[in-house]
Design a protein around this motif. Structure first.
Motif, PDB file in Angstrom:
ATOM      1  N   LYS A  71     -15.124   6.022  10.466  1.00  0.00           N
ATOM      2  CA  LYS A  71     -14.687   4.811  11.158  1.00  0.00           C
ATOM      3  C   LYS A  71     -13.436   4.303  10.432  1.00  0.00           C
ATOM      4  CE  LYS A  71     -18.623   2.402  10.976  1.00  0.00           C
ATOM      5  NZ  LYS A  71     -19.639   1.379  11.332  1.00  0.00           N
ATOM      6  N   MET A  72     -12.676   3.445  11.107  1.00  0.00           N
ATOM      7  CA  MET A  72     -11.488   2.857  10.474  1.00  0.00           C
ATOM      8  C   MET A  72     -11.376   1.403  10.914  1.00  0.00           C
ATOM      9  SD  MET A  72      -7.481   4.070  10.642  1.00  0.00           S
ATOM     10  CE  MET A  72      -7.221   3.649  12.372  1.00  0.00           C
ATOM     11  N   MET A  73     -11.357   0.511   9.947  1.00  0.00           N
ATOM     12  CA  MET A  73     -11.140  -0.897  10.252  1.00  0.00           C
ATOM     13  C   MET A  73      -9.642  -1.179  10.151  1.00  0.00           C
ATOM     14  SD  MET A  73     -12.546  -4.262   8.253  1.00  0.00           S
ATOM     15  CE  MET A  73     -14.272  -3.943   8.452  1.00  0.00           C
ATOM     16  N   VAL A  74      -9.091  -1.866  11.142  1.00  0.00           N
ATOM     17  CA  VAL A  74      -7.660  -2.204  11.117  1.00  0.00           C
ATOM     18  C   VAL A  74      -7.507  -3.699  10.844  1.00  0.00           C
ATOM     19  CG1 VAL A  74      -5.500  -2.195  12.429  1.00  0.00           C
ATOM     20  CG2 VAL A  74      -7.137  -0.325  12.726  1.00  0.00           C
ATOM     21  N   LEU A  75      -6.776  -4.027   9.792  1.00  0.00           N
ATOM     22  CA  LEU A  75      -6.529  -5.424   9.431  1.00  0.00           C
ATOM     23  C   LEU A  75      -5.073  -5.761   9.679  1.00  0.00           C
ATOM     24  CD1 LEU A  75      -8.223  -6.091   5.955  1.00  0.00           C
ATOM     25  CD2 LEU A  75      -9.242  -5.958   8.216  1.00  0.00           C
ATOM     26  N   SER A  76      -4.851  -6.852  10.405  1.00  0.00           N
ATOM     27  CA  SER A  76      -3.483  -7.323  10.613  1.00  0.00           C
ATOM     28  C   SER A  76      -3.321  -8.625   9.837  1.00  0.00           C
ATOM     29  CB  SER A  76      -3.236  -7.542  12.102  1.00  0.00           C
ATOM     30  OG  SER A  76      -2.016  -8.187  12.276  1.00  0.00           O
ATOM     31  N   LYS A  77      -2.500  -8.589   8.768  1.00  0.00           N
ATOM     32  CA  LYS A  77      -2.429  -9.780   7.903  1.00  0.00           C
ATOM     33  C   LYS A  77      -1.671 -10.930   8.579  1.00  0.00           C
ATOM     34  CE  LYS A  77       1.612  -8.559   5.123  1.00  0.00           C
ATOM     35  NZ  LYS A  77       2.213  -8.607   3.802  1.00  0.00           N
TER      36      LYS A  77
ATOM     37  N   ILE B 120      -5.772   6.751  14.294  1.00  0.00           N
ATOM     38  CA  ILE B 120      -4.696   6.445  13.328  1.00  0.00           C
ATOM     39  C   ILE B 120      -3.311   6.570  13.976  1.00  0.00           C
ATOM     40  CG2 ILE B 120      -4.672   8.826  12.366  1.00  0.00           C
ATOM     41  CD1 ILE B 120      -4.071   5.922  10.068  1.00  0.00           C
ATOM     42  N   LEU B 121      -3.170   7.495  14.927  1.00  0.00           N
ATOM     43  CA  LEU B 121      -1.845   7.676  15.546  1.00  0.00           C
ATOM     44  C   LEU B 121      -1.385   6.445  16.318  1.00  0.00           C
ATOM     45  CD1 LEU B 121      -2.641  10.923  15.150  1.00  0.00           C
ATOM     46  CD2 LEU B 121      -0.390  10.984  16.219  1.00  0.00           C
ATOM     47  N   ASP B 122      -2.342   5.646  16.806  1.00  0.00           N
ATOM     48  CA  ASP B 122      -1.966   4.420  17.516  1.00  0.00           C
ATOM     49  C   ASP B 122      -1.325   3.410  16.574  1.00  0.00           C
ATOM     50  OD1 ASP B 122      -3.167   5.632  19.643  1.00  0.00           O
ATOM     51  OD2 ASP B 122      -5.038   4.475  19.527  1.00  0.00           O
ATOM     52  N   GLU B 123      -1.581   3.571  15.276  1.00  0.00           N
ATOM     53  CA  GLU B 123      -1.048   2.615  14.294  1.00  0.00           C
ATOM     54  C   GLU B 123       0.293   3.068  13.717  1.00  0.00           C
ATOM     55  OE1 GLU B 123      -2.221  -0.294  13.818  1.00  0.00           O
ATOM     56  OE2 GLU B 123      -4.025   0.013  15.022  1.00  0.00           O
ATOM     57  N   LEU B 124       0.697   4.301  14.027  1.00  0.00           N
ATOM     58  CA  LEU B 124       1.947   4.833  13.468  1.00  0.00           C
ATOM     59  C   LEU B 124       3.003   4.914  14.559  1.00  0.00           C
ATOM     60  CD1 LEU B 124       0.338   7.817  11.475  1.00  0.00           C
ATOM     61  CD2 LEU B 124       0.786   5.496  10.652  1.00  0.00           C
ATOM     62  N   ASN B 125       4.220   4.515  14.227  1.00  0.00           N
ATOM     63  CA  ASN B 125       5.308   4.543  15.213  1.00  0.00           C
ATOM     64  C   ASN B 125       6.322   5.630  14.869  1.00  0.00           C
ATOM     65  OD1 ASN B 125       4.131   2.165  16.193  1.00  0.00           O
ATOM     66  ND2 ASN B 125       5.362   0.916  14.796  1.00  0.00           N
TER      67      ASN B 125
ATOM     68  N   ASP C 165       5.066  -1.195   3.462  1.00  0.00           N
ATOM     69  CA  ASP C 165       4.925  -2.085   4.626  1.00  0.00           C
ATOM     70  C   ASP C 165       3.514  -2.101   5.205  1.00  0.00           C
ATOM     71  OD1 ASP C 165       7.774  -2.793   4.831  1.00  0.00           O
ATOM     72  OD2 ASP C 165       8.027  -0.661   5.264  1.00  0.00           O
ATOM     73  N   ALA C 166       2.764  -1.031   4.984  1.00  0.00           N
ATOM     74  CA  ALA C 166       1.386  -0.929   5.498  1.00  0.00           C
ATOM     75  C   ALA C 166       0.721   0.196   4.724  1.00  0.00           C
ATOM     76  CB  ALA C 166       1.392  -0.614   6.998  1.00  0.00           C
ATOM     77  N   PHE C 167      -0.614   0.250   4.757  1.00  0.00           N
ATOM     78  CA  PHE C 167      -1.264   1.348   4.033  1.00  0.00           C
ATOM     79  C   PHE C 167      -2.663   1.633   4.553  1.00  0.00           C
ATOM     80  CE2 PHE C 167      -2.036  -2.520   1.527  1.00  0.00           C
ATOM     81  CZ  PHE C 167      -3.414  -2.482   1.327  1.00  0.00           C
TER      82      PHE C 167
ATOM     83  N   MET D 226      -9.756   2.001   5.913  1.00  0.00           N
ATOM     84  CA  MET D 226      -9.214   0.704   6.347  1.00  0.00           C
ATOM     85  C   MET D 226      -7.706   0.829   6.438  1.00  0.00           C
ATOM     86  SD  MET D 226      -9.320  -2.868   4.204  1.00  0.00           S
ATOM     87  CE  MET D 226     -10.835  -3.648   4.705  1.00  0.00           C
ATOM     88  N   PHE D 227      -7.137   0.391   7.569  1.00  0.00           N
ATOM     89  CA  PHE D 227      -5.671   0.417   7.736  1.00  0.00           C
ATOM     90  C   PHE D 227      -5.203  -1.029   7.683  1.00  0.00           C
ATOM     91  CE2 PHE D 227      -1.620   0.526   9.956  1.00  0.00           C
ATOM     92  CZ  PHE D 227      -1.054   1.697   9.464  1.00  0.00           C
ATOM     93  N   VAL D 228      -4.298  -1.308   6.736  1.00  0.00           N
ATOM     94  CA  VAL D 228      -3.857  -2.699   6.517  1.00  0.00           C
ATOM     95  C   VAL D 228      -2.370  -2.790   6.837  1.00  0.00           C
ATOM     96  CG1 VAL D 228      -3.881  -4.618   4.889  1.00  0.00           C
ATOM     97  CG2 VAL D 228      -5.517  -2.768   4.600  1.00  0.00           C
ATOM     98  N   LYS D 229      -2.031  -3.725   7.723  1.00  0.00           N
ATOM     99  CA  LYS D 229      -0.611  -3.824   8.123  1.00  0.00           C
ATOM    100  C   LYS D 229      -0.152  -5.284   8.140  1.00  0.00           C
ATOM    101  CE  LYS D 229      -1.914  -3.815  12.989  1.00  0.00           C
ATOM    102  NZ  LYS D 229      -1.777  -3.244  14.306  1.00  0.00           N
TER     103      LYS D 229
END
Length: 344
Positions: free
Chosen positions: A29-35, A48-53, A294-296, A341-344
């Protein structure tokens, strides 16, 4: 008054500590946090690809874990000894931890694999540390691969059947005592999809020391001293990352080890990256200003750990602790073999 270690505590049920890797690396699973908007989303790592541009750079630590735990016997008494390799100090000399340390006096020789590898203690350090000199035939790493086992973190009690599951699929540079675990989720197929989307994959090396698992023992976190770890960023990687920034892309670090390397180099050059290598003991905690990243992507960390402090420095302590509380409620898997966890 600075923050205290207690400010990073949370209740973690022991059964949420992942003891074994999932069958498929990317099934986490992956939790996405938007600060920015303090938003928490529950996703799958495959998203994960939805989070990368296109135009972003994904930075990965290509260190490879050494099978650094050796079981041997003292030559004179045949008593069992366990030796854990920490770092190569020079030539065939290594800093190690020994159990039982009191039996490893200067001059003691320990034999592994019926004498295929021998270690002689040449210096006694504090905390059970010993400098040893190895003797062997052929290549050291090949001998180690055949005799050693992976030094899994202390909170993993299960035996690991497939040693490669504690390596990333892109692990290349031998030298770590522990895996950069955020990278364990990637498969070759996902990496191919990342490239196809126009995202640059950039490698650096930071050899993870066992100090990664060391708890913070001071109550005021400003007094905590980090262990030093060796890092390397090539000319080519530095150029790719600076180009990414110039074109408006983001630098996205895979794992806290990549963050610490990039911030070590970037903080001295106001965010510009240069080829560099050396030892870093950077400790990132709330109040730190990020220069490069910028994100990790990261895993879920221990209560009161320096890694949790680093994530809090980026996204805010209260927000991160709320996210962790949500992770416990939603039964996310924690630590090395756990979820992402993906933090951006």
């Amino acid at each position: 008054m600075g923050l205290s270690t207690e400010d990073f505590d949370f209740q973690l049920p022991e059964e949420l500590i992942a003891q074994t890797p999932l069958k498929n690396r990317s099934a986490s699973k992956m939790m996405v946090l938007s600060k920015e908007n303090k938003e928490i989303k529950d996703q799958q790592f495959n998203d994960i690809l939805d989070e990368l541009n296109p135009g972003d750079a994904l930075v990965m630590n290509n260190t490879r874990v050494l099978p650094a735990r050796l079981h041997g016997v003292k030559e004179e008494t045949k008593a069992h000894m366990e030796v854990l390799l920490l770092k190569n100090t020079q030539g065939d000399q290594w800093e190690t931890l020994m159990k039982p340390a009191r039996k490893a006096k200067e001059g003691t020789t320990i034999s592994f694999g019926d004498g295929r590898l021998k270690a002689t203690v040449i210096e006694e350090l504090e905390h059970g540390g010993r400098i040893v000199e190895f003797t062997y035939e052929g290549l050291f790493l090949e001998t180690l691969e055949s005799l050693g086992e992976m030094p899994l973190p202390p909170y993993i009690k299960e035996r690991l059947d497939d040693q490669e599951r504690y390596q990333t699929v892109y692990a290349k540079e031998n030298g770590s005592a522990a895996a950069p675990t955020a990278g364990l989720h990637f498969t070759e197929e996902i990496l191919d999809r990342v490239k196809e989307k126009g995202i640059e994959i950039v490698f650096l090396t930071l050899h993870v020391g066992l100090g990664t698992f060391r708890p913070v023992s001071v109550s005021n976190i400003d007094e905590h001293e980090m262990h030093a770890e060796f890092y390397q960023l090539s000319e080519e990687s530095a150029k790719k990352l600076n180009d990414t920034k110039e074109k408006g892309g983001r630098i996205i670090a895979v794992g806290t080890t990549s963050i610490r390397t990039l911030e070590t180099i970037g903080r001295d050059n106001s965010g510009v990256l240069k080829a560099a290598s050396g030892w870093t003991d950077i400790f990132i905690s709330p109040g730190y200003t990020f220069n490069t990243v910028d994100a990790f992507l990261t895993n879920f960390h221990l209560p009161k750990s320096t890694l949790l402090m680093l994530v809090s420095a980026f996204a805010g302590r209260e927000f991160v602790l709320n996210a962790y509380s949500h992770a416990v409620d939603e039964r996310y898997r924690f630590f090395s073999f756990g979820d992402a966890m993906f933090v951006k």
